[in-house]
Design a protein around this motif. Structure first.
Motif, PDB file in Angstrom:
ATOM      1  N   PRO A  54      69.009  56.061 103.668  1.00  0.00           N
ATOM      2  CA  PRO A  54      69.579  56.431 105.486  1.00  0.00           C
ATOM      3  C   PRO A  54      71.108  57.450 105.775  1.00  0.00           C
ATOM      4  O   PRO A  54      72.119  56.451 104.985  1.00  0.00           O
ATOM      5  N   GLY A  55      70.406  58.141 106.261  1.00  0.00           N
ATOM      6  CA  GLY A  55      72.494  58.706 106.877  1.00  0.00           C
ATOM      7  C   GLY A  55      73.051  59.701 105.018  1.00  0.00           C
ATOM      8  O   GLY A  55      74.169  59.835 105.453  1.00  0.00           O
ATOM      9  N   ALA A  56      72.458  60.019 104.106  1.00  0.00           N
ATOM     10  CA  ALA A  56      73.852  60.395 102.949  1.00  0.00           C
ATOM     11  C   ALA A  56      72.410  60.732 102.271  1.00  0.00           C
ATOM     12  O   ALA A  56      70.938  60.234 101.990  1.00  0.00           O
ATOM     13  N   ALA A  57      72.471  61.467 101.375  1.00  0.00           N
ATOM     14  CA  ALA A  57      71.913  62.385  99.977  1.00  0.00           C
ATOM     15  C   ALA A  57      72.225  62.446  98.766  1.00  0.00           C
ATOM     16  O   ALA A  57      73.553  62.721  99.472  1.00  0.00           O
ATOM     17  N   THR A  58      72.109  62.205  97.848  1.00  0.00           N
ATOM     18  CA  THR A  58      72.547  62.909  96.355  1.00  0.00           C
ATOM     19  C   THR A  58      72.328  63.842  95.817  1.00  0.00           C
ATOM     20  O   THR A  58      71.136  63.693  95.157  1.00  0.00           O
ATOM     21  N   ALA A  59      72.448  64.759  95.146  1.00  0.00           N
ATOM     22  CA  ALA A  59      71.890  65.719  93.813  1.00  0.00           C
ATOM     23  C   ALA A  59      73.031  65.610  92.876  1.00  0.00           C
ATOM     24  O   ALA A  59      74.271  65.576  93.033  1.00  0.00           O
ATOM     25  N   THR A  60      72.314  66.194  91.535  1.00  0.00           N
ATOM     26  CA  THR A  60      73.206  66.133  90.936  1.00  0.00           C
ATOM     27  C   THR A  60      72.984  67.509  89.498  1.00  0.00           C
ATOM     28  O   THR A  60      71.628  67.804  89.581  1.00  0.00           O
ATOM     29  N   VAL A  61      73.934  67.920  89.603  1.00  0.00           N
ATOM     30  CA  VAL A  61      73.404  69.416  88.680  1.00  0.00           C
ATOM     31  C   VAL A  61      74.428  68.999  87.504  1.00  0.00           C
ATOM     32  O   VAL A  61      75.537  69.386  87.096  1.00  0.00           O
ATOM     33  N   ARG A  62      73.969  69.861  86.167  1.00  0.00           N
ATOM     34  CA  ARG A  62      74.756  69.705  84.775  1.00  0.00           C
ATOM     35  C   ARG A  62      74.966  71.166  84.689  1.00  0.00           C
ATOM     36  O   ARG A  62      74.414  72.144  84.864  1.00  0.00           O
ATOM     37  N   LYS A  63      75.521  70.684  84.215  1.00  0.00           N
ATOM     38  CA  LYS A  63      76.948  71.962  83.788  1.00  0.00           C
ATOM     39  C   LYS A  63      76.669  72.874  82.642  1.00  0.00           C
ATOM     40  O   LYS A  63      76.580  72.207  81.886  1.00  0.00           O
ATOM     41  N   ASP A  64      76.745  74.224  82.711  1.00  0.00           N
ATOM     42  CA  ASP A  64      76.197  74.895  82.132  1.00  0.00           C
ATOM     43  C   ASP A  64      77.144  75.968  81.379  1.00  0.00           C
ATOM     44  O   ASP A  64      77.420  77.216  82.532  1.00  0.00           O
ATOM     45  N   ALA A  65      78.063  75.692  80.423  1.00  0.00           N
ATOM     46  CA  ALA A  65      79.016  76.327  80.587  1.00  0.00           C
ATOM     47  C   ALA A  65      78.883  78.163  80.179  1.00  0.00           C
ATOM     48  O   ALA A  65      79.799  78.300  79.232  1.00  0.00           O
ATOM     49  N   GLY A  66      77.654  78.036  79.823  1.00  0.00           N
ATOM     50  CA  GLY A  66      77.434  79.902  78.680  1.00  0.00           C
ATOM     51  C   GLY A  66      77.656  79.066  77.193  1.00  0.00           C
ATOM     52  O   GLY A  66      77.602  77.728  76.599  1.00  0.00           O
ATOM     53  N   ASP A  67      78.518  79.690  76.617  1.00  0.00           N
ATOM     54  CA  ASP A  67      79.052  79.812  75.439  1.00  0.00           C
ATOM     55  C   ASP A  67      80.882  79.666  75.353  1.00  0.00           C
ATOM     56  O   ASP A  67      81.360  80.032  74.516  1.00  0.00           O
ATOM     57  N   ASP A  68      81.240  79.070  76.566  1.00  0.00           N
ATOM     58  CA  ASP A  68      82.708  79.265  76.372  1.00  0.00           C
ATOM     59  C   ASP A  68      82.697  77.700  75.548  1.00  0.00           C
ATOM     60  O   ASP A  68      81.644  76.647  76.681  1.00  0.00           O
ATOM     61  N   PRO A  69      83.782  77.365  75.259  1.00  0.00           N
ATOM     62  CA  PRO A  69      84.064  75.762  74.427  1.00  0.00           C
ATOM     63  C   PRO A  69      84.478  75.599  75.368  1.00  0.00           C
ATOM     64  O   PRO A  69      85.334  74.653  75.192  1.00  0.00           O
ATOM     65  N   ASP A  70      83.652  74.862  76.244  1.00  0.00           N
ATOM     66  CA  ASP A  70      84.409  74.322  77.074  1.00  0.00           C
ATOM     67  C   ASP A  70      84.459  72.602  77.409  1.00  0.00           C
ATOM     68  O   ASP A  70      83.058  72.074  77.167  1.00  0.00           O
ATOM     69  N   VAL A  71      85.410  72.047  77.939  1.00  0.00           N
ATOM     70  CA  VAL A  71      84.901  70.630  77.193  1.00  0.00           C
ATOM     71  C   VAL A  71      84.393  70.170  78.559  1.00  0.00           C
ATOM     72  O   VAL A  71      84.112  68.524  78.905  1.00  0.00           O
ATOM     73  N   THR A  72      84.144  70.105  79.764  1.00  0.00           N
ATOM     74  CA  THR A  72      82.703  70.079  80.740  1.00  0.00           C
ATOM     75  C   THR A  72      81.639  70.408  80.467  1.00  0.00           C
ATOM     76  O   THR A  72      80.059  70.260  80.753  1.00  0.00           O
ATOM     77  N   HIS A  73      81.065  71.592  79.613  1.00  0.00           N
ATOM     78  CA  HIS A  73      80.114  71.770  78.927  1.00  0.00           C
ATOM     79  C   HIS A  73      79.281  70.305  79.183  1.00  0.00           C
ATOM     80  O   HIS A  73      78.928  69.601  78.587  1.00  0.00           O
ATOM     81  N   GLY A  74      77.955  70.443  79.845  1.00  0.00           N
ATOM     82  CA  GLY A  74      76.945  69.327  79.558  1.00  0.00           C
ATOM     83  C   GLY A  74      77.194  68.272  80.861  1.00  0.00           C
ATOM     84  O   GLY A  74      76.337  66.854  80.488  1.00  0.00           O
ATOM     85  N   ALA A  75      78.415  68.738  81.743  1.00  0.00           N
ATOM     86  CA  ALA A  75      78.648  67.014  81.682  1.00  0.00           C
ATOM     87  C   ALA A  75      78.257  67.125  83.447  1.00  0.00           C
ATOM     88  O   ALA A  75      77.606  68.055  83.838  1.00  0.00           O
ATOM     89  N   LEU A  76      77.278  66.009  83.925  1.00  0.00           N
ATOM     90  CA  LEU A  76      77.023  66.135  85.544  1.00  0.00           C
ATOM     91  C   LEU A  76      78.027  65.794  86.272  1.00  0.00           C
ATOM     92  O   LEU A  76      78.764  65.837  87.282  1.00  0.00           O
ATOM     93  N   ILE A  77      77.375  67.318  87.617  1.00  0.00           N
ATOM     94  CA  ILE A  77      78.896  67.368  88.742  1.00  0.00           C
ATOM     95  C   ILE A  77      77.598  66.222  89.853  1.00  0.00           C
ATOM     96  O   ILE A  77      76.737  67.389  89.903  1.00  0.00           O
ATOM     97  N   ARG A  78      78.378  65.342  90.276  1.00  0.00           N
ATOM     98  CA  ARG A  78      77.556  65.030  91.425  1.00  0.00           C
ATOM     99  C   ARG A  78      77.773  65.041  92.919  1.00  0.00           C
ATOM    100  O   ARG A  78      79.182  64.825  92.614  1.00  0.00           O
ATOM    101  N   ALA A  79      76.668  65.593  93.809  1.00  0.00           N
ATOM    102  CA  ALA A  79      77.980  65.721  95.038  1.00  0.00           C
ATOM    103  C   ALA A  79      77.013  64.728  96.276  1.00  0.00           C
ATOM    104  O   ALA A  79      75.357  64.859  96.161  1.00  0.00           O
ATOM    105  N   ARG A  80      77.552  63.397  96.940  1.00  0.00           N
ATOM    106  CA  ARG A  80      76.742  62.685  98.130  1.00  0.00           C
ATOM    107  C   ARG A  80      77.584  63.493  99.048  1.00  0.00           C
ATOM    108  O   ARG A  80      78.677  63.150  99.565  1.00  0.00           O
ATOM    109  N   VAL A  81      77.115  64.105 100.224  1.00  0.00           N
ATOM    110  CA  VAL A  81      77.010  64.706 101.625  1.00  0.00           C
ATOM    111  C   VAL A  81      75.980  63.906 102.622  1.00  0.00           C
ATOM    112  O   VAL A  81      75.333  62.849 102.418  1.00  0.00           O
TER     113      VAL A  81
END
Length: 363
Positions: free
Chosen positions: A60-87
Motif C-alpha cells: 500500500p502506497g509503495a513499490a519496490t523493484a530490484t535489478v542485479r548489476k551486470d558489470a560486463g567483463d569489468d572486475p567490479d566489486v559490485t558485479h552481481g550485487a542487487l540494486i533495490r529501489a523502493r518508491v
C-alpha cells in the motif's frame, strides 16, 4: 577453468543505471499497477538498455523493484550485487527525494560531490532517476513527488573493498556512474577515485597526501609518515593521474611510495607505470649505475630491477643503497616536472617487497 575467448570485452552497467531502472519499474507499478519487465531507461548518452527485474514487491502506497548489476567483463566489486529501489509518494511539492537504505553509504566528510549527511548517490545517478521519474509522472498526469530509497543488500561488506571508508562514506557503497556504462578495466574509474581522494583531503584541510603503487608500500608509508587514512591515495600505476590533478588542485606536500621497479619507470619519465604501457630502460639504468661507480654494463643486461640491485649489492654492500637513492631522486624530479609551478613539494620513498625502507629522496 575455461578461458575467455579472444575478442572485445563486454561492457556492463553502473550502479546508477541499475538504480534508475529499479526506480523506474517501481514507479510504474506504483502509479499504474503494472510491472515493466524488462524495464527500459534512457542513459545520459542516449542509449536505451532494458533491465530484467530480479524481484518486485507491491505494498500500500509503495513499490519496490530490484535489478542485479551486470558489470560486463569489468572486475567490479559490485558485479552481481542487487540494486533495490523502493518508491513511495512524497509530500506535495517536495520533488524526488533520496534516502539510503541497507548497504548504501552516508557522506560524512566534505569534498565529495554530495553534501555531508546525504546518501552516497552521486549527482548523475540522482539526475537520471529524477528525470526518469518525472517522465513517468507526466505520463500518469501526477506530480513527481516521490521518496526513493536505494538499498544494496551486502553493500556494507562490499564497501570495505572500495575507497569509501577512507573517503568518509560510512555504511555502504556509493551509487555511481556518469554515463551509465561500465567500460571493462577502466583506467578512468581508478583515476576518478584518485581525484575524489584528493578532493576529500583538501576539503579536510590536509596539507600532506601520499600516493602509493600498492598495498605494501601504502602500509609502510602510512606507518612511517603517521598520516590518516584519508590522506592515503591508492595511486596504483596512475602516477600521472595523481600528479596532473595535484598540479591543478594542490596540496602542500606529496609523498609517492612504491617498489623500486615502478619507481624506476617513474624516474625514467613514465607517468603510467603499468607493465603493458611502460618498461624499464635497463641501458639507462646501467648508465646511472656506472655514474655511481657500479658495474653499469652488467646492470644494463639485467632482466629485472631486483636483479640490478643484486648485482649492485654483490659488488659493493652499499651499492644497492646508492642505486636506490639515485632512482628516488630522479623519480622526484619527474614528479616535480609533472607538477609544474604548482605549490606542491614532492617526496619519493622506495620500499622492498616486505615494506622495508630502501631509499628516501628527502634523506
Amino acid at each position: 577453468m575455461a578461458r575467455k575467448p579472444p575478442g572485445p570485452l563486454r561492457t556492463g552497467f553502473t550502479t546508477g543505471a541499475c538504480a534508475t531502472a529499479a526506480a523506474a519499474a517501481a514507479t510504474e507499478a506504483l502509479l499504474g499497477g503494472a510491472w515493466p519487465d524488462p524495464v527500459r531507461i534512457r542513459l545520459p548518452r542516449g542509449q536505451e538498455p532494458a533491465f530484467p527485474l530480479h524481484d518486485r514487491l507491491a505494498e500500500p502506497g509503495a513499490a519496490t523493484a530490484t535489478v542485479r548489476k551486470d558489470a560486463g567483463d569489468d572486475p567490479d566489486v559490485t558485479h552481481g550485487a542487487l540494486i533495490r529501489a523502493r518508491v513511495s509518494r512524497g509530500a506535495a511539492g517536495q520533488g524526488v527525494r533520496f534516502h539510503a537504505g541497507e548497504g548504501v553509504g552516508i557522506v560524512t566528510r566534505p569534498g565529495l560531490p554530495v553534501p555531508v549527511g546525504e546518501p552516497a548517490i552521486n549527482p548523475v545517478p540522482r539526475r537520471m532517476m529524477t528525470e526518469t521519474l518525472e517522465g513517468i509522472a507526466r505520463d500518469h498526469a501526477v506530480a513527481a513527488d516521490f521518496d526513493v530509497t536505494i538499498s544494496v543488500p551486502g553493500g556494507a561488506e562490499l564497501a570495505l573493498q572500495t575507497w569509501n571508508p577512507r573517503l568518509g562514506i560510512e555504511g555502504g557503497i556509493s551509487i555511481l556512474g556518469t554515463t551509465g556504462i561500465v567500460r571493462p578495466f577502466s583506467c578512468a574509474a581508478w583515476i576518478a577515485s584518485i581525484h575524489r581522494g584528493v578532493d576529500v583531503a583538501r576539503a579536510g584541510g590536509l596539507s600532506h597526501v601520499a600516493g602509493s603503487t600498492g598495498a605494501t608500500s601504502e602500509r609502510a608509508a602510512q606507518e612511517m609518515l603517521g598520516l590518516p587514512d584519508h590522506a592515503m591515495l591508492d595511486m596504483g600505476d596512475f602516477a600521472g593521474g595523481l600528479l596532473k590533478y595535484l598540479a591543478r588542485h594542490p596540496v602542500a606536500q606529496l609523498t609517492i611510495a612504491g617498489g623500486m621497479g615502478k619507481l624506476t619507470k617513474l624516474a625514467q619519465g613514465a607517468l603510467d607505470l603499468h607493465s603493458a604501457r611502460s618498461q624499464v630502460d635497463f641501458a639507462q639504468l646501467g648508465e646511472w649505475a656506472a655514474g655511481l661507480g657500479l658495474d653499469g654494463g652488467r646492470i644494463a643486461r639485467a632482466n629485472t630491477v631486483l636483479e640490478a640491485f643484486e648485482i649492485a649489492r654483490a659488488a659493493d654492500p652499499a651499492g644497492a643503497d646508492r642505486l636506490a637513492g639515485e632512482i628516488v631522486a630522479r623519480a622526484r624530479d619527474t614528479a616535480r616536472a609533472a607538477l609544474g609551478d604548482a605549490p606542491v613539494a614532492p617526496r619519493v620513498i622506495g620500499f622492498d617487497r616486505e615494506g622495508g625502507l630502501l631509499a628516501d629522496s628527502d634523506v
